[in-house]
Design an enzyme around this catalytic site. Sequence first.
Site, PDB file in Angstrom:
ATOM      1  N   GLY A  11       0.791  -1.225   0.000  1.00 39.59           N
ATOM      2  CA  GLY A  11       0.000   0.000   0.000  1.00 39.59           C
ATOM      3  C   GLY A  11       0.821   1.272   0.000  1.00 39.59           C
ATOM      4  O   GLY A  11       0.378   2.294   0.527  1.00 39.59           O
ATOM      5  N   ARG A  90      -4.180  -9.193  -9.147  1.00 37.37           N
ATOM      6  CA  ARG A  90      -5.056 -10.113  -9.880  1.00 37.37           C
ATOM      7  C   ARG A  90      -5.461  -9.474 -11.210  1.00 37.37           C
ATOM      8  O   ARG A  90      -5.608  -8.252 -11.304  1.00 37.37           O
ATOM      9  CB  ARG A  90      -6.325 -10.423  -9.078  1.00 37.37           C
ATOM     10  CG  ARG A  90      -6.059 -10.934  -7.675  1.00 37.37           C
ATOM     11  CD  ARG A  90      -6.237 -12.429  -7.567  1.00 37.37           C
ATOM     12  NE  ARG A  90      -5.214 -13.178  -8.251  1.00 37.37           N
ATOM     13  CZ  ARG A  90      -3.979 -13.376  -7.761  1.00 37.37           C
ATOM     14  NH1 ARG A  90      -3.615 -12.861  -6.613  1.00 37.37           N
ATOM     15  NH2 ARG A  90      -3.107 -14.088  -8.426  1.00 37.37           N
ATOM     16  N   ILE A  91      -5.642 -10.309 -12.216  1.00 33.96           N
ATOM     17  CA  ILE A  91      -6.153  -9.821 -13.494  1.00 33.96           C
ATOM     18  C   ILE A  91      -7.664  -9.690 -13.378  1.00 33.96           C
ATOM     19  O   ILE A  91      -8.357 -10.659 -13.048  1.00 33.96           O
ATOM     20  CB  ILE A  91      -5.777 -10.778 -14.641  1.00 33.96           C
ATOM     21  CG1 ILE A  91      -4.254 -10.836 -14.799  1.00 33.96           C
ATOM     22  CG2 ILE A  91      -6.432 -10.323 -15.944  1.00 33.96           C
ATOM     23  CD1 ILE A  91      -3.786 -11.840 -15.835  1.00 33.96           C
ATOM     24  N   ASN A 106      -5.146   2.508 -13.389  1.00 32.71           N
ATOM     25  CA  ASN A 106      -4.062   1.674 -12.864  1.00 32.71           C
ATOM     26  C   ASN A 106      -2.726   2.367 -13.094  1.00 32.71           C
ATOM     27  O   ASN A 106      -2.592   3.219 -13.973  1.00 32.71           O
ATOM     28  CB  ASN A 106      -4.061   0.319 -13.583  1.00 32.71           C
ATOM     29  CG  ASN A 106      -3.002  -0.630 -13.033  1.00 32.71           C
ATOM     30  OD1 ASN A 106      -2.854  -0.769 -11.822  1.00 32.71           O
ATOM     31  ND2 ASN A 106      -2.268  -1.282 -13.917  1.00 32.71           N
ATOM     32  N   HIS A 108       1.294   1.171 -13.775  1.00 27.58           N
ATOM     33  CA  HIS A 108       2.083  -0.011 -14.135  1.00 27.58           C
ATOM     34  C   HIS A 108       3.556   0.372 -14.241  1.00 27.58           C
ATOM     35  O   HIS A 108       3.887   1.401 -14.846  1.00 27.58           O
ATOM     36  CB  HIS A 108       1.601  -0.573 -15.475  1.00 27.58           C
ATOM     37  CG  HIS A 108       2.382  -1.764 -15.937  1.00 27.58           C
ATOM     38  ND1 HIS A 108       2.219  -3.016 -15.385  1.00 27.58           N
ATOM     39  CD2 HIS A 108       3.351  -1.885 -16.884  1.00 27.58           C
ATOM     40  CE1 HIS A 108       3.053  -3.858 -15.981  1.00 27.58           C
ATOM     41  NE2 HIS A 108       3.744  -3.200 -16.884  1.00 27.58           N
ATOM     42  N   SER A 135       3.715   4.039 -15.924  1.00 31.27           N
ATOM     43  CA  SER A 135       2.618   4.582 -16.729  1.00 31.27           C
ATOM     44  C   SER A 135       1.300   4.509 -15.968  1.00 31.27           C
ATOM     45  O   SER A 135       0.993   3.490 -15.346  1.00 31.27           O
ATOM     46  CB  SER A 135       2.456   3.780 -18.031  1.00 31.27           C
ATOM     47  OG  SER A 135       3.672   3.658 -18.739  1.00 31.27           O
ATOM     48  N   ASP A 144      -3.007  -4.518 -19.179  1.00 29.77           N
ATOM     49  CA  ASP A 144      -2.111  -3.359 -19.306  1.00 29.77           C
ATOM     50  C   ASP A 144      -2.219  -2.708 -20.681  1.00 29.77           C
ATOM     51  O   ASP A 144      -1.258  -2.099 -21.168  1.00 29.77           O
ATOM     52  CB  ASP A 144      -0.656  -3.761 -19.026  1.00 29.77           C
ATOM     53  CG  ASP A 144      -0.453  -4.274 -17.608  1.00 29.77           C
ATOM     54  OD1 ASP A 144      -1.140  -3.782 -16.699  1.00 29.77           O
ATOM     55  OD2 ASP A 144       0.387  -5.175 -17.415  1.00 29.77           O
ATOM     56  N   GLN A 170       9.303   3.980  -8.324  1.00 26.83           N
ATOM     57  CA  GLN A 170       8.263   4.269  -7.335  1.00 26.83           C
ATOM     58  C   GLN A 170       8.175   5.754  -7.024  1.00 26.83           C
ATOM     59  O   GLN A 170       7.074   6.287  -6.830  1.00 26.83           O
ATOM     60  CB  GLN A 170       8.517   3.480  -6.051  1.00 26.83           C
ATOM     61  CG  GLN A 170       8.081   2.030  -6.135  1.00 26.83           C
ATOM     62  CD  GLN A 170       8.273   1.283  -4.825  1.00 26.83           C
ATOM     63  OE1 GLN A 170       9.185   1.580  -4.052  1.00 26.83           O
ATOM     64  NE2 GLN A 170       7.418   0.310  -4.570  1.00 26.83           N
ATOM     65  N   GLU A 173       6.078   7.065  -9.584  1.00 30.71           N
ATOM     66  CA  GLU A 173       4.690   6.646  -9.406  1.00 30.71           C
ATOM     67  C   GLU A 173       3.948   7.597  -8.480  1.00 30.71           C
ATOM     68  O   GLU A 173       2.807   7.988  -8.761  1.00 30.71           O
ATOM     69  CB  GLU A 173       4.636   5.232  -8.823  1.00 30.71           C
ATOM     70  CG  GLU A 173       5.034   4.140  -9.781  1.00 30.71           C
ATOM     71  CD  GLU A 173       4.978   2.763  -9.147  1.00 30.71           C
ATOM     72  OE1 GLU A 173       5.222   1.783  -9.873  1.00 30.71           O
ATOM     73  OE2 GLU A 173       4.696   2.664  -7.941  1.00 30.71           O
TER      74      GLU A 173
END
Length: 212
Positions: A11, A90-91, A106, A108, A135, A144, A170, A173
Site C-alpha cells: 500500500g 489479480r487480473i 491503474n 504499471h 505509466s 495493461d 516508485q 509513481e
Amino acid sequence: MRAVCLLSGTGTNLQVILENIATGNIPISLNAVISDNPMAKGIEKADTSGITTKVIDYKLYDEQSIYHEQLKQSVLIENPDLIILAGYMRILSDDFCETFRGKIINIHPSLLPAYKGLNTHHRVLEAKETHHGTSVHFVIPELDGGPIVIQYRIKIHSSDTADTLKKRVQEGEYQIYSKALKWFALDQLEMKNDKVMFHGDHLDKPILIEEN
C-alpha cells in the site's frame, strides 16, 4: 467523488494517495479499500485511516469466476465514480472491466506499451534498455492495454539493479498517479471511445515527465 481502491500488497501508493486526499490535493472520498490478500499491509494503512476495508481472499475460491463476481458485487455496493488500482495483482475479469468501463485507473511499472505484465525491472535490465519508467492508464479487458494518460521516464544507469530501478520508478509513481487522480476527480480527464480525453481534447500521446 466516491472512490474504491483495490490492492494486494504494502500500500505504498495508497499511503501517498491518502496524504493527498487529506491535503485536498485529490478531491475524492475514498469509501473502501478491498484486497485479495489477507496479509496485505495496505489494509492496515486503510484501517488506521478509518476507511472501510474488505478482504476477498482469492485462494478461498475454487472457481475464479465466483471470486470475480464477489469482487464486482463488493465494489458495486460502494457505487464508485472511480476505482483505483494500487498494486492489485489479480487480473480483472472482462465483465468487471466492462461494468466499470472508464472508471478504473491503474499504474504499471513500465513505459507501456512495452513490458506489460510482471517483473518489469528485471526484464528491462536483461534487455539492456536505456530507459525505464511507469505509466498511468485506464483499464480495459486487455492486460495493461488501456489508453495511457501520463508516464514518468528514467535513464537506466550501468550501476542500476532491479531494486534500485524499483525505488526510482516508485518515486515517479507517487508523482504521476496523484496528478492523474486529481485530473479525474476534477473532471479534466476521462476515457471516451477508448481514447484519453484531457481538458475536453483527445490526448494524442501520453504526458511525459522526466526524472530530474
